[in-house]
Design a protein around this motif. Structure first.
Motif, PDB file in Angstrom:
ATOM      1  N   ILE A 173     -21.185 -22.633 -23.526  1.00  0.00           N
ATOM      2  CA  ILE A 173     -21.856 -22.538 -22.188  1.00  0.00           C
ATOM      3  C   ILE A 173     -22.109 -21.105 -21.928  1.00  0.00           C
ATOM      4  O   ILE A 173     -20.887 -20.449 -21.904  1.00  0.00           O
ATOM      5  CB  ILE A 173     -21.664 -23.281 -20.952  1.00  0.00           C
ATOM      6  N   LEU A 174     -23.125 -20.265 -21.909  1.00  0.00           N
ATOM      7  CA  LEU A 174     -23.264 -18.934 -21.135  1.00  0.00           C
ATOM      8  C   LEU A 174     -23.697 -19.117 -19.789  1.00  0.00           C
ATOM      9  O   LEU A 174     -24.588 -20.019 -19.543  1.00  0.00           O
ATOM     10  CB  LEU A 174     -24.414 -18.394 -22.181  1.00  0.00           C
ATOM     11  N   PHE A 175     -23.263 -18.236 -18.816  1.00  0.00           N
ATOM     12  CA  PHE A 175     -23.849 -18.024 -17.686  1.00  0.00           C
ATOM     13  C   PHE A 175     -23.404 -16.646 -16.928  1.00  0.00           C
ATOM     14  O   PHE A 175     -22.501 -15.907 -17.548  1.00  0.00           O
ATOM     15  CB  PHE A 175     -23.157 -19.201 -16.803  1.00  0.00           C
ATOM     16  N   GLU A 176     -24.247 -16.186 -16.027  1.00  0.00           N
ATOM     17  CA  GLU A 176     -24.023 -15.060 -15.370  1.00  0.00           C
ATOM     18  C   GLU A 176     -23.591 -15.349 -14.009  1.00  0.00           C
ATOM     19  O   GLU A 176     -23.651 -16.248 -13.553  1.00  0.00           O
ATOM     20  CB  GLU A 176     -25.329 -14.192 -15.244  1.00  0.00           C
ATOM     21  N   ASP A 177     -22.972 -14.148 -13.477  1.00  0.00           N
ATOM     22  CA  ASP A 177     -22.525 -14.501 -11.963  1.00  0.00           C
ATOM     23  C   ASP A 177     -22.871 -13.264 -11.253  1.00  0.00           C
ATOM     24  O   ASP A 177     -23.607 -12.380 -11.625  1.00  0.00           O
ATOM     25  CB  ASP A 177     -21.048 -14.630 -11.914  1.00  0.00           C
ATOM     26  N   LYS A 178     -22.815 -13.479  -9.859  1.00  0.00           N
ATOM     27  CA  LYS A 178     -23.334 -12.421  -8.804  1.00  0.00           C
ATOM     28  C   LYS A 178     -22.595 -11.173  -9.062  1.00  0.00           C
ATOM     29  O   LYS A 178     -23.130 -10.407  -8.530  1.00  0.00           O
ATOM     30  CB  LYS A 178     -23.111 -13.147  -7.428  1.00  0.00           C
ATOM     31  N   ARG A 179     -21.493 -11.023  -9.754  1.00  0.00           N
ATOM     32  CA  ARG A 179     -20.717  -9.865  -9.918  1.00  0.00           C
ATOM     33  C   ARG A 179     -21.210  -9.144 -11.267  1.00  0.00           C
ATOM     34  O   ARG A 179     -20.657  -8.299 -11.582  1.00  0.00           O
ATOM     35  CB  ARG A 179     -19.239 -10.045 -10.042  1.00  0.00           C
ATOM     36  N   MET A 180     -22.490  -9.558 -11.730  1.00  0.00           N
ATOM     37  CA  MET A 180     -23.024  -9.039 -12.951  1.00  0.00           C
ATOM     38  C   MET A 180     -22.021  -9.391 -14.180  1.00  0.00           C
ATOM     39  O   MET A 180     -22.232  -8.127 -14.974  1.00  0.00           O
ATOM     40  CB  MET A 180     -23.472  -7.598 -12.752  1.00  0.00           C
ATOM     41  N   ARG A 181     -21.383 -10.404 -13.983  1.00  0.00           N
ATOM     42  CA  ARG A 181     -20.879 -10.590 -15.371  1.00  0.00           C
ATOM     43  C   ARG A 181     -21.475 -11.730 -16.495  1.00  0.00           C
ATOM     44  O   ARG A 181     -21.872 -12.479 -15.830  1.00  0.00           O
ATOM     45  CB  ARG A 181     -19.345 -10.890 -14.881  1.00  0.00           C
ATOM     46  N   LEU A 182     -21.273 -11.563 -17.660  1.00  0.00           N
ATOM     47  CA  LEU A 182     -21.893 -12.683 -18.515  1.00  0.00           C
ATOM     48  C   LEU A 182     -20.426 -13.264 -19.307  1.00  0.00           C
ATOM     49  O   LEU A 182     -19.624 -12.413 -19.547  1.00  0.00           O
ATOM     50  CB  LEU A 182     -22.752 -11.994 -19.608  1.00  0.00           C
ATOM     51  N   PHE A 183     -20.431 -14.536 -19.160  1.00  0.00           N
ATOM     52  CA  PHE A 183     -19.406 -15.389 -19.740  1.00  0.00           C
ATOM     53  C   PHE A 183     -19.747 -16.498 -20.491  1.00  0.00           C
ATOM     54  O   PHE A 183     -21.037 -17.056 -20.888  1.00  0.00           O
ATOM     55  CB  PHE A 183     -18.746 -16.196 -18.352  1.00  0.00           C
ATOM     56  N   ASP A 184     -18.975 -16.622 -21.935  1.00  0.00           N
ATOM     57  CA  ASP A 184     -19.051 -17.573 -22.712  1.00  0.00           C
ATOM     58  C   ASP A 184     -17.865 -18.506 -22.732  1.00  0.00           C
ATOM     59  O   ASP A 184     -16.909 -18.128 -22.791  1.00  0.00           O
ATOM     60  CB  ASP A 184     -19.297 -16.771 -24.065  1.00  0.00           C
ATOM     61  N   ILE A 185     -18.279 -19.873 -22.407  1.00  0.00           N
ATOM     62  CA  ILE A 185     -17.158 -20.869 -22.444  1.00  0.00           C
ATOM     63  C   ILE A 185     -17.188 -21.980 -23.620  1.00  0.00           C
ATOM     64  O   ILE A 185     -18.264 -22.294 -23.850  1.00  0.00           O
ATOM     65  CB  ILE A 185     -17.288 -21.726 -20.997  1.00  0.00           C
ATOM     66  N   ASP A 186     -15.964 -22.075 -23.982  1.00  0.00           N
ATOM     67  CA  ASP A 186     -15.654 -23.175 -25.073  1.00  0.00           C
ATOM     68  C   ASP A 186     -15.933 -24.367 -24.357  1.00  0.00           C
ATOM     69  O   ASP A 186     -14.699 -24.331 -23.603  1.00  0.00           O
ATOM     70  CB  ASP A 186     -14.700 -22.852 -25.974  1.00  0.00           C
ATOM     71  N   VAL A 187     -16.634 -25.107 -24.525  1.00  0.00           N
ATOM     72  CA  VAL A 187     -16.543 -26.626 -23.662  1.00  0.00           C
ATOM     73  C   VAL A 187     -15.363 -27.304 -24.172  1.00  0.00           C
ATOM     74  O   VAL A 187     -14.708 -28.072 -23.037  1.00  0.00           O
ATOM     75  CB  VAL A 187     -17.907 -27.313 -23.760  1.00  0.00           C
ATOM     76  N   ARG A 188     -14.788 -27.547 -25.095  1.00  0.00           N
ATOM     77  CA  ARG A 188     -13.885 -28.311 -25.567  1.00  0.00           C
ATOM     78  C   ARG A 188     -12.568 -27.920 -25.078  1.00  0.00           C
ATOM     79  O   ARG A 188     -11.821 -28.428 -24.267  1.00  0.00           O
ATOM     80  CB  ARG A 188     -13.852 -28.523 -27.225  1.00  0.00           C
ATOM     81  N   SER A 189     -12.314 -26.478 -25.365  1.00  0.00           N
ATOM     82  CA  SER A 189     -11.162 -25.992 -24.564  1.00  0.00           C
ATOM     83  C   SER A 189     -11.039 -25.382 -23.393  1.00  0.00           C
ATOM     84  O   SER A 189      -9.966 -25.279 -22.577  1.00  0.00           O
ATOM     85  CB  SER A 189     -10.568 -24.646 -25.340  1.00  0.00           C
ATOM     86  N   GLY A 190     -12.326 -25.006 -22.907  1.00  0.00           N
ATOM     87  CA  GLY A 190     -12.370 -24.600 -21.381  1.00  0.00           C
ATOM     88  C   GLY A 190     -12.059 -22.931 -21.356  1.00  0.00           C
ATOM     89  O   GLY A 190     -12.090 -22.536 -20.223  1.00  0.00           O
ATOM     90  N   VAL A 191     -11.678 -22.371 -22.619  1.00  0.00           N
ATOM     91  CA  VAL A 191     -11.609 -21.074 -22.527  1.00  0.00           C
ATOM     92  C   VAL A 191     -12.795 -20.316 -22.097  1.00  0.00           C
ATOM     93  O   VAL A 191     -14.018 -20.381 -22.710  1.00  0.00           O
ATOM     94  CB  VAL A 191     -10.969 -20.611 -23.955  1.00  0.00           C
ATOM     95  N   LYS A 192     -12.660 -19.417 -21.024  1.00  0.00           N
ATOM     96  CA  LYS A 192     -13.822 -18.567 -20.680  1.00  0.00           C
ATOM     97  C   LYS A 192     -13.593 -17.102 -21.055  1.00  0.00           C
ATOM     98  O   LYS A 192     -12.496 -16.529 -20.485  1.00  0.00           O
ATOM     99  CB  LYS A 192     -13.936 -18.674 -19.339  1.00  0.00           C
ATOM    100  N   ILE A 193     -14.612 -16.421 -21.601  1.00  0.00           N
ATOM    101  CA  ILE A 193     -14.525 -15.277 -22.114  1.00  0.00           C
ATOM    102  C   ILE A 193     -15.685 -14.471 -21.450  1.00  0.00           C
ATOM    103  O   ILE A 193     -16.691 -14.823 -21.403  1.00  0.00           O
ATOM    104  CB  ILE A 193     -14.638 -14.941 -23.704  1.00  0.00           C
ATOM    105  N   GLU A 194     -15.164 -13.213 -20.834  1.00  0.00           N
ATOM    106  CA  GLU A 194     -16.264 -12.217 -20.452  1.00  0.00           C
ATOM    107  C   GLU A 194     -16.768 -11.449 -21.431  1.00  0.00           C
ATOM    108  O   GLU A 194     -16.160 -10.796 -22.052  1.00  0.00           O
ATOM    109  CB  GLU A 194     -15.605 -11.226 -19.491  1.00  0.00           C
ATOM    110  N   VAL A 195     -18.078 -11.793 -21.691  1.00  0.00           N
ATOM    111  CA  VAL A 195     -18.789 -11.391 -22.811  1.00  0.00           C
ATOM    112  C   VAL A 195     -19.297  -9.896 -22.320  1.00  0.00           C
ATOM    113  O   VAL A 195     -19.015  -8.846 -23.359  1.00  0.00           O
ATOM    114  CB  VAL A 195     -20.226 -11.850 -23.278  1.00  0.00           C
ATOM    115  N   ASP A 196     -19.578  -9.517 -21.287  1.00  0.00           N
ATOM    116  CA  ASP A 196     -20.084  -8.191 -20.844  1.00  0.00           C
ATOM    117  C   ASP A 196     -20.145  -8.055 -19.416  1.00  0.00           C
ATOM    118  O   ASP A 196     -20.287  -9.213 -18.661  1.00  0.00           O
ATOM    119  CB  ASP A 196     -21.540  -7.705 -21.523  1.00  0.00           C
ATOM    120  N   ARG A 197     -20.204  -6.837 -18.823  1.00  0.00           N
ATOM    121  CA  ARG A 197     -20.359  -6.774 -17.270  1.00  0.00           C
ATOM    122  C   ARG A 197     -21.416  -5.508 -17.078  1.00  0.00           C
ATOM    123  O   ARG A 197     -21.330  -4.610 -17.682  1.00  0.00           O
ATOM    124  CB  ARG A 197     -19.109  -6.373 -16.660  1.00  0.00           C
TER     125      ARG A 197
END
Length: 181
Positions: free
Chosen positions: A30-54
């Protein structure tokens, strides 16, 4: 995604609003952006969340989208000049590359179905005309769609048409300077 099992939250610890949620084509990320202008990529199975860029300027990051095989993420990141640039992020190596130069404003990036081309809209046509109502120049139709070739062996998505005249054998007709064929 069958709706079975116990639900679990994958966006814990964000402490801010999220938006632009997109699933990878195979449903594993799953990809999502947040109000702090960060882009995240989450592995659904493990739940590991990686900050792709800011993002660093005003509107940050937008239009993030996985490639059809899920190994790349394309997105727009705003520069210091407030123009958006196209970026590519490799999910496996976690490397990010800027693929446009920032001289023009790019937006709305998307992949072709086989991930051979990356399409985006850009404001880069400047043909000023005189305004009919004010004493100033205006720019009409500044936005066009552009393509970036992602493989070396692809033909153009819209072939260039020749305007040469040909004879019955398909050979170009050459007119000499004296007007003779």
């Amino acid at each position: 995604q069958a709706g079975e099992g116990t639900p679990r939250q994958l966006t814990k610890g964000n402490k801010t609003w999220i938006s632009g949620v997109k699933w990878s084509p195979d449903g594993s990320r799953i990809l999502f952006e947040d109000k702090r202008m960060r882009l995240f990529d989450i592995d659904v199975r493990s739940g590991v969340k990686i900050e792709v860029d800011r993002g660093e300027h005003s509107s940050g990051i937008s239009a993030a989208e996985y490639s059809h095989d899920g190994t790349w993420i394309a997105y727009i990141k705003q520069d210091v000049n407030f123009f958006g640039s196209v970026y590519l992020h490799n999910v496996l190596s976690r490397r990010t590359e800027r693929v446009t130069d920032g001289r023009y404003h790019e937006y709305d990036v998307t992949w072709d179905p086989e991930a051979r081309w990356l399409y985006f809209a850009s404001k880069r046509s400047f043909e000023p005309i005189s305004s009919a109502f004010e004493a100033r120049m205006v720019h009409r139709v500044t936005d066009h769609i552009y393509a970036i070739r992602l493989t070396d062996d692809e033909a153009e998505p819209v072939p260039v048409l020749s305007d040469e005249e040909v004879d019955d054998d398909g050979d170009p007709i050459i007119i000499e300077s004296d007007g003779e064929k």
